[in-house]
Design a protein around this motif. Structure first.
Motif, short mmCIF file in Angstrom:
data_model
loop_
_atom_site.label_atom_id
_atom_site.label_comp_id
_atom_site.label_asym_id
_atom_site.label_seq_id
_atom_site.Cartn_x
_atom_site.Cartn_y
_atom_site.Cartn_z
N VAL A 47 -29.56 -25.20 -55.42
CA VAL A 47 -30.22 -24.01 -55.95
C VAL A 47 -31.72 -24.26 -56.11
N LEU A 50 -34.36 -22.94 -53.67
CA LEU A 50 -34.69 -21.51 -53.54
C LEU A 50 -36.07 -21.14 -54.09
N ASN A 54 -39.24 -20.24 -51.22
CA ASN A 54 -39.92 -18.95 -51.26
C ASN A 54 -41.40 -19.06 -50.93
N GLN A 280 -30.33 -13.29 -58.96
CA GLN A 280 -31.02 -13.41 -57.68
C GLN A 280 -30.66 -14.73 -56.99
N ARG A 281 -30.61 -15.81 -57.76
CA ARG A 281 -30.28 -17.11 -57.17
C ARG A 281 -28.88 -17.11 -56.57
N THR A 284 -28.72 -14.88 -53.41
CA THR A 284 -29.34 -15.54 -52.26
C THR A 284 -28.47 -16.66 -51.73
N ARG A 285 -27.90 -17.44 -52.65
CA ARG A 285 -27.05 -18.57 -52.22
C ARG A 285 -25.80 -18.07 -51.52
N SER A 288 -26.73 -16.93 -48.02
CA SER A 288 -26.97 -18.09 -47.16
C SER A 288 -25.66 -18.74 -46.74
#
Length: 314
Positions: A47, A50, A54, A280-281, A284-285, A288
Motif C-alpha cells: 500500500v 500508492l 502518484n 481510496q487506497r 486503487t489496490r 490494480s
C-alpha cells in the motif's frame, strides 16, 4: 505436559538467541503473532507504493523520476520478500492478499494520508522511512529466521530511501521562500502521523510485551518513538525547519527531548478505516489486483507447462 515441556524448550532457545526455523516446533500463539506482524508489514509495503507512485510522473526532473521509480520498485520487492517469509509459517499468500483487498487486514496507518505536494515525497522518505528503519533494524535480529533474513536487505534499501527523502527536503529548505514553505508544510503534516507509526503507547499496546518476550520485537513502542524524536529534531534544525510541537524541548535530566501528547483518537480512527485516504487506497489496490489477473494466470500457466515438461523428461 508435553506442550508445557516444549514451550519451556522453545523459550530456552529464544533465551540463547537461537533462531526459530519453519520446521521447528513453535507455540500456536507465536506462529499467529508472526503471521499477523509479517503480513501487516508486507501489506504496508504494498500500500505504501500508492502515495509515492502518484508522483512518479510529476517529479520535477528526470533524476527525481528515476529515483522515485526505483524506490517504489524496492517497496514492491519488500512486500514480496515478506509475503514469502509469511508463507513459511503455513499460510497462503493469496489468502493474505485477499484479507488486504477486503479490508480485514491492517497496514501502517500513515499510508492513509495524502501526498499533496512534491515536498510530501521528501517527508515520506525522511520521516516515514526514518521511523520504519528504527522499527525494522532490530527485526534483523528477530527470533524467527526467515523474517530476520528478509529484513537485512529491506533495511539496507530503506536506509537509502531515508537519505533520498532527507535530500529532497533539504534541497527545498535551502531554496527560495516558496520552496522552504513547502518543506515546512510537509513536516507539519507528517510529523505526528510519523510518531504514531510506532504504535500505541506501551501501556495500551496489546501485543508488545509478549512479542518482546518471544524476541520478535527487541524494543518497546515508546522507546523507539523517543529514539526517533531524539534523532530527527536535530536533522530538522540543521536545515532550518521547525518541528510542529509547542511542547518540544530538550530535557537535560533525562538526556532526551520531551514532546507533546499524541492524538491517539486520530490514530485509532484511521486504523478503523476512517482516515483521509483509506477507501481510496483499497479501491486503487483492488483495481490494480484485478487488472493484473492476466499476469498471474500467465505465470501460473507457464509454471504448469514447465512442470509438465520435467515430468515427461523424467
Amino acid at each position: 505436559m508435553e506442550n508445557l515441556t516444549r514451550e519451556k524448550e522453545f523459550q530456552a532457545k529464544l533465551d540463547r538467541e537461537v533462531k526459530i526455523e519453519p520446521k521447528d516446533w513453535m507455540p500456536d500463539a507465536y506462529r499467529k503473532t508472526l503471521i499477523r506482524q509479517i503480513s501487516q508489514h508486507a501489506h504496508s509495503e504494498i500500500v505504501g507504493m500508492l502515495p509515492e507512485g502518484n508522483w512518479i510522473t510529476r517529479a520535477p526532473n528526470l533524476r527525481r523520476k528515476a529515483a522515485l521509480l526505483a524506490k517504489v520498485q524496492d517497496e514492491a520487492g519488500h512486500g514480496l520478500y515478506l509475503y514469502s517469509a509469511a508463507e513459511t509459517l503455513g499460510v497462503d499468500r493469496i489468502d493474505l492478499e485477499e484479507q488486504l483487498l477486503d479490508g480485514t487486514a491492517k497496514y501502517s496507518s500513515i499510508f492513509n494520508y495524502p501526498t499533496q505536494t512534491w515536498a510530501d515525497i521528501g517527508a515520506i522518505g525522511w520521516l516515514v522511512d526514518g521511523a520504519a528503519i528504527l522499527n525494522q533494524v532490530p527485526l534483523c535480529r528477530t527470533s524467527y529466521g526467515p523474517y530476520a533474513r528478509a529484513m537485512v536487505r529491506v533495511c539496507k534499501e530503506e536506509s537509502f530511501h531515508q537519505r533520498q527523502g532527507y535530500e529532497i527536503i533539504m534541497t527545498l529548505a535551502q531554496g527560495n521562500e516558496a520552496q522552504k514553505k513547502l518543506a515546512q508544510d510537509a513536516l507539519n503534516r507528517w510529523w505526528w502521523p510519523a510518531l504514531m507509526m510506532f504504535g500505541p503507547s506501551d501501556d495500551n499496546s496489546k501485543h508488545s510485551a509478549q512479542s518482546m518476550a518471544w524476541k520478535i520485537k527487541r524494543f518497546s513502542n515508546d522507546y523507539l518513538r523517543q529514539d526517533f524524536v531524539d534523532r530527527t529534531v536535530p536533522q530538522a534544525e540543521y536545515i532550518g525547519l521547525s518541528v510542529p510541537d509547542k511542547d518540544l524541548k530538550w530535557n537535560d535530566e533525562r538526556g532526551h527531548y520531551d514532546f507533546g501528547p499524541i492524538n491517539w483518537e486520530e490514530f485509532y480512527n484511521v486504523i478503523k478505516g476512517n482516515g483521509p485516504c483509506n477507501r481510496q487506497r483499497l479501491k486503487t489496490r483492488n483495481a490494480s489486483f484485478k487488472a493484473g489477473a492476466w499476469v498471474r494466470e500467465a505465470a501460473s500457466a507457464y509454471a504448469d507447462k514447465k512442470a509438465s515438461r520435467k515430468e515427461v523428461a523424467a
